[in-house]
Design an enzyme around this catalytic site. Structure first.
Site: not given
Ligand code: UDP
Length: 323
Positions: A31, A36, A73, A141
């Protein structure tokens, strides 16, 4: 299994990591911590900080982690933002995704569970929406997610990759430890609860002139824990292909607001604002395939439970992950 989770510090990635760890899997999180939260990274997981847009970051992480499978993700996921800045979405979600796929192929990993979306279908011709429906996204998107699905499909043909596309409807809710914290927040349930917490004055309802019974948009809300479970089911076995994840029930913005008013005991004032560009009127999942093929069985299908769990988390974390 040892799973590399990209975006494991984000909302859906962190909760899926938590459940993977609870079930005895090993988790390495990749990440960039741009959207996040370090606080959302489970202490049992290893964190590699890197950015998919830097090819060497993800190649190095794959070499280092040597995972059996990847859950992907890491992406930007806001329809409105994507309408304003499409390239932001193509660079991060498509270019970053391709670099991940290259690194996966380089290591000979076969299994990738990809966080896709019902936004790849666009404005549907019929309801509920099934996986075989045409994919005609109406915003960058959805387009960016569809583009990566296509890349993965071609690599399935060519290199025997086993991609699973999980096309989410509206993820919501929380676990005891982890919840939804975006800045700025754009999602309905957290925005409704922000008003109940006294963090904003009123909810803006984006349009009440849609062709729905009360004029507000209808969505299929799915509990984050049920979403995470579907990923874990998709990880095992030889599954490949697309699965919709939703409850098959639609709730309008006004219905969600009413549920939240009841649960919180707060009047939650609301105002009608203009429509948000890119929002389809109604999105409801047909998720029979996930139930039949993956053996998926949602534990919390009721929207009341979803809002209650979100409320529990937001009350315990009124400033999100910030102390
Ligand atoms: N919505 C709203 N006010 C908000 C946030 C969302 O009226 O503050 C509406 C939005 O227009 C959509 C629905 O709630 O019809 C769900 O939006 P969300 O952003 O949660 O998810 P999306 O369906 O865009 O993925």
């Amino acid at each position: 299994m040892k799973v590399l989770v990209t975006g494991g510090a984000g909302y859906i990635g962190s909760i899926t990591s938590e459940i993977l760890l609870d079930e005895g899997h090993e988790v390495v999180i990749f990440d960039n911590l741009e959207r996040g939260h370090r606080e959302a990274v489970d202490a049992r997981a290893r964190l590699i900080q890197g950015d998919l847009r830097n090819r060497e970051d993800i190649r190095g992480a794959m070499r280092d982690a040597r995972p059996d499978a990847v859950m992907h993700f890491a992406a930007f996921a806001l329809v409105g933002e994507s309408m304003q800045d499409p390239m932001l979405y193509f660079r991060n979600n498509v270019l970053g995704g391709i670099q991940l796929v290259e690194a996966i192929l380089e290591r000979g990993v076969k299994k990738i569970i990809f966080s896709s979306t019902c936004a790849t279908y666009g404005q549907p011709d019929r309801m509920p929406m099934t996986e075989d429906m045409p994919q005609r996204p109406t915003n960058p998107y959805g387009e960016s997610k569809l583009m990566l699905e296509k890349v993965l499909n071609w690599e399935r043909e060519r290199h025997g990759l086993q991609p699973v596309f999980l096309r989410y409807f509206n993820a919501a809710g929380a676990t005891e430890k982890l919840g939804e914290d975006h800045d700025p927040e754009s999602h309905l349930i957290p925005n409704v609860l922000r008003v109940a917490l006294g963090k904003s004055r009123a909810l803006n309802i984006f349009g009440d002139d849609y062709p729905t019974p009360d004029g507000t948009c209808i969505r299929d809300y799915i509990h984050i824990v049920d979403l995470a479970q579907a990923h874990i089911l998709a990880l095992t076995g030889e599954h490949t292909g697309a699965f919709n994840l939703g409850n098959g029930d639609g709730y309008s913005v006004k219905q969600v607001l009413e549920v939240a008013r009841e649960l919180t005991g707060h009047p939650i004032p609301a105002e009608i604002s203009p429509r948000r560009p890119g929002d389809p009127a109604r999105l409801i999942a047909g998720a029979d395939k996930a139930k039949q093929v993956l053996g998926w069985k949602p534990k919390y299908p009721e929207v009341r439970t979803i809002v209650q769990h979100a409320w529990n988390w937001h009350r315990a974390h009124p400033n999100g992950y910030r102390k």
